[in-house]
Scaffold this motif. Structure first.
Motif: not given
Length: 309
Positions: A137-151, A169-180
């Motif tokens: 599953x791909x989530x675009x706009x993943x750092x936004x409010x909906x995107x974070x919940x979707x990840x 590079x700047x947001x990858x660590x946070x998105x991986x922490x959320x589950x990406x």
């Protein structure tokens, strides 16, 4: 009551002022609002399109002041999270009881106020893809409010999650922490096809995400923060070369039934710490223009929360 009123002459297009108390219909409860969260769509298009003096606000959490006259919904004194087309940026809100979720005792109502549009949109959009276990599953706009919940929800549902964001590079660590599992700058960078896409951006990015779909894959168009047109090349919908039965599904949250049940479930998950509400800014509602400016400028990712009163 006090409320944030649309005012084109004020910073951020909003000012604190007085508005009439809402009069609930028989199927509505009157809720005293404690906190509200801002959504990009309402600050980008809602404020500029609303008449002066309008009280906007989709999301709000608080306490039921007066139960619905028809006996539906929670009783007075119940802590709740609410969703509606407007009225959340005020001390009092009249809201349909089928758009009310019950909040566990002790939960931070500011964090819970992020749930309605962002959390419920992510949850229902993922339902449109179908069972997630083992899917990509791909989530675009993943750092936004909906995107974070979707990840988070896609990962918890058993999917392999590919998050797309402008700055991996700047947001990858946070998105991986959320589950990406993987973080990309563009849908075009994905290696293997995906079974589903939740697209928050639209425009050129949605076209690229659709091209990444596997046969019988589904793209759910949730948002349109990109601001550009989606232009598909001739042949994009041909069924040859193994690209069969791919779907694009549009999405409108308030047109869906039983949202109160979803709000209750999501609020419990946030309260338990199973879901990160993604508060990246929080302040008193006097500081609303600061939050609006940050959202529009792209400096705030996740959710901005206003404490009411």
């Amino acid at each position: 009551m006090r409320a944030l009123l649309v005012d084109p002459s004020a910073p951020g297009g909003l000012r604190l002022g007085d508005a009439p108390d809402p009069t609930p219909a028989p199927h509505q409860a009157l809720v005293r609002v404690t906190a509200t969260s801002l959504n990009y769509g309402e600050v980008k298009w809602g404020i500029e399109g609303a008449p002066e003096g309008t009280v906007l606000g989709w999301d709000a959490a608080g306490v039921v002041e007066r139960a619905a006259a028809d006996g539906s919904g929670p009783s007075a004194g119940t802590r709740v999270v609410t969703l509606g087309e407007a009225g959340g940026w005020a001390e009092l809100r009249a809201v349909d009881t089928d758009l009310i979720g019950v909040v566990p005792e002790g939960a931070d109502l500011g964090a819970i106020s992020t749930v309605p549009v962002a959390g419920a949109s992510a949850l229902r959009a993922l339902h449109r893809i179908g069972p997630l276990l083992g899917k990509r599953v791909m989530v675009t706009g993943a750092t936004g409010g909906v995107g974070r919940y979707a990840v988070q929800l896609a990962r918890q549902g058993g999917a392999e999650v590919i998050a797309v964001t402008r700055d991996p590079e700047a947001q990858g660590e946070e998105l991986r922490r959320l589950g990406a599992h993987e973080v990309l700058a563009s849908p075009a960078d994905v290696g293997a096809p995906v079974d589903g896409v939740l697209d928050m951006v639209a425009g050129r990015q949605m076209v690229a995400a659709f091209d990444a779909l596997a046969p019988r894959g589904t793209l759910v168009s949730v948002g349109h923060s990109g601001g550009d047109d989606a232009r598909f090349e001739y042949g994009a919908f041909f069924g040859n070369e193994g690209r069969h039965d791919r779907s694009i599904v549009t999405f409108y949250l308030l047109g869906l039934p039983d949202l109160g049940r979803d709000l209750t479930w999501l609020a419990a998950r946030v309260a338990a710490g199973d879901l990160d509400a993604g508060q990246t800014w929080r302040g008193a509602w006097e500081k609303a223009p600061e939050a609006v400016e940050g959202l529009l400028a792209g400096r705030l990712h996740g959710k901005a929360v206003l404490d009411i009163g």
